[in-house]
Design a protein around this motif. Structure first.
Motif, short mmCIF file in Angstrom:
data_model
loop_
_atom_site.label_atom_id
_atom_site.label_comp_id
_atom_site.label_asym_id
_atom_site.label_seq_id
_atom_site.Cartn_x
_atom_site.Cartn_y
_atom_site.Cartn_z
N ASP A 275 0.98 -0.97 -0.48
CA ASP A 275 -0.05 0.38 0.19
C ASP A 275 1.29 1.22 0.38
OD1 ASP A 275 -1.82 2.17 1.07
OD2 ASP A 275 -3.01 0.77 1.33
N SER B 115 0.46 4.28 0.50
CA SER B 115 0.04 5.15 1.33
C SER B 115 0.69 5.20 3.07
CB SER B 115 -1.65 5.75 1.81
OG SER B 115 -2.24 4.25 1.40
N VAL B 116 0.60 3.38 2.50
CA VAL B 116 1.11 2.97 4.15
C VAL B 116 2.52 3.34 4.17
CG1 VAL B 116 1.73 0.79 6.06
CG2 VAL B 116 -1.12 1.58 4.81
N ALA C 34 4.34 5.72 2.53
CA ALA C 34 4.37 7.01 2.63
C ALA C 34 4.48 7.30 4.36
CB ALA C 34 3.40 6.84 1.60
N SER C 35 3.52 7.02 4.81
CA SER C 35 3.19 7.29 6.09
C SER C 35 4.60 6.50 7.02
CB SER C 35 2.08 6.33 6.66
OG SER C 35 2.35 6.84 8.01
N LEU C 36 5.16 4.98 6.81
CA LEU C 36 6.32 4.55 7.48
C LEU C 36 7.21 5.52 7.18
CD1 LEU C 36 5.42 0.83 6.74
CD2 LEU C 36 5.91 2.37 9.02
N LEU D 10 7.57 8.78 7.44
CA LEU D 10 8.44 9.32 7.89
C LEU D 10 9.07 9.34 8.97
CD1 LEU D 10 4.57 11.20 7.53
CD2 LEU D 10 6.27 11.55 6.73
N CYS D 11 9.02 7.90 9.35
CA CYS D 11 9.41 7.80 10.50
C CYS D 11 9.05 7.68 11.99
CB CYS D 11 10.93 7.88 10.65
SG CYS D 11 12.41 6.83 9.12
N ASN D 12 7.87 8.44 11.94
CA ASN D 12 7.06 8.33 13.55
C ASN D 12 7.39 7.65 14.39
OD1 ASN D 12 7.05 11.27 12.93
ND2 ASN D 12 5.22 11.53 11.89
N TRP D 13 6.56 6.37 13.02
CA TRP D 13 6.48 4.58 14.28
C TRP D 13 7.35 4.81 15.38
CZ3 TRP D 13 9.48 0.67 12.56
CH2 TRP D 13 10.15 0.54 11.05
N TYR E 42 2.37 -2.55 13.18
CA TYR E 42 2.38 -2.28 11.24
C TYR E 42 2.70 -3.94 10.76
CZ TYR E 42 1.62 2.88 11.12
OH TYR E 42 1.65 4.00 11.43
#
Length: 249
Positions: free
Chosen positions: A83, A85-86, A88-90, A92-95, A230
């Motif tokens: 995915d 979008s997933v 792209a979110s990962l 960012l390294c906020n997780w 995730y």
């Protein structure tokens, strides 16, 4: 003479990026048209860039990532269930900052390790410490650490990395001792540090693999690794034939 003295002093201060920028400005006719503020600003920018690149090289060297992967090179054309979008979110390294785990599962050849290394590379680019470990080798090393008295020191070191990549969970049979060591690894990071785990086994089969007569340890590992993680479940055909064709073309 003054120029040589300035370069010497910059080197003594370990401002190597500014040394390079200063030398470039002396040799460039274009720099003569810049204001004093612009020239100093360029030198400072060069120093910052030099330090950032040096830090990234150090972080990548220490990470020992198995694949030279990066997020920009992820193949979304292959139908693997990725995915955008997933990912792209990962990216960012906020997780990682929040100590959340990522689990990548799928059959051999689908790029689990590659994706894990891409996430590791991205973390290094964000200035985070990363360590790549193959689970079978790590457990062998921990067994030796029990013998030479360095086990606690090794576990403490594992717990300090911003991101730990545990590659190939499930490919070797676990003894009771190694199962306990794996629990110590995940316990050292639980709730505070992020871990990426790759496995050919789907998560639904992890408990049986980890239990082997001791469901208590399996429950503890599952709770610390799987909860609120995730999940990237890769499907489809192996990418290795495609990569070999690309390499030979």
């Amino acid at each position: 003479m003054m120029t040589n003295d300035t370069i010497r002093k910059l080197n003594e201060l370990k401002l190597f990026g500014m040394v390079h920028a200063f030398s470039q400005q002396i040799e460039s006719a274009v720099a003569g048209h810049l204001s004093f503020e612009e020239r100093v600003g360029l030198m400072v920018d060069h120093e910052v860039t030099y330090r950032d690149e040096k830090r990234l090289r150090r972080l990548l060297t220490n990470a020992k990532l198995r694949e030279p992967a990066c997020m920009e090179d992820i193949d979304y054309e292959a139908k693997r269930g990725l995915d955008r979008s997933v990912m792209a979110s990962l990216a960012l390294c906020n997780w990682i900052r929040h100590g959340v785990n990522v689990i990548v599962t799928g059959a051999t050849g689908l790029g689990k390790t590659w994706i894990a290394c891409a996430l590791g590379n991205q973390a290094c680019r964000h200035g985070m410490t990363v360590k790549f470990e193959r689970v079978p080798l790590l457990l062998e090393e921990l067994a030796i650490a029990h013998s030479d008295g360095t086990f606690r020191k090794r576990i403490a070191a594992i717990g300090k990395h911003d991101l730990l990549i545990l590659d190939d969970l499930g490919i070797n049979t676990l003894t009771a001792e190694r199962r306990a060591d794996l629990l110590e690894v995940v316990e050292s990071r639980s709730g505070t540090k992020a871990t990426v785990v790759t496995s050919q086994l789907p998560v639904r089969r992890w408990h049986d693999y980890l239990a082997d007569g001791n469901p208590t340890v399996a429950d503890a590992i599952m709770d610390r690794v799987v909860s609120d993680s995730y999940r990237i479940d890769l499907v489809g055909e192996s990418l290795r034939p495609k990569r070999r064709r690309s390499a030979n073309s």
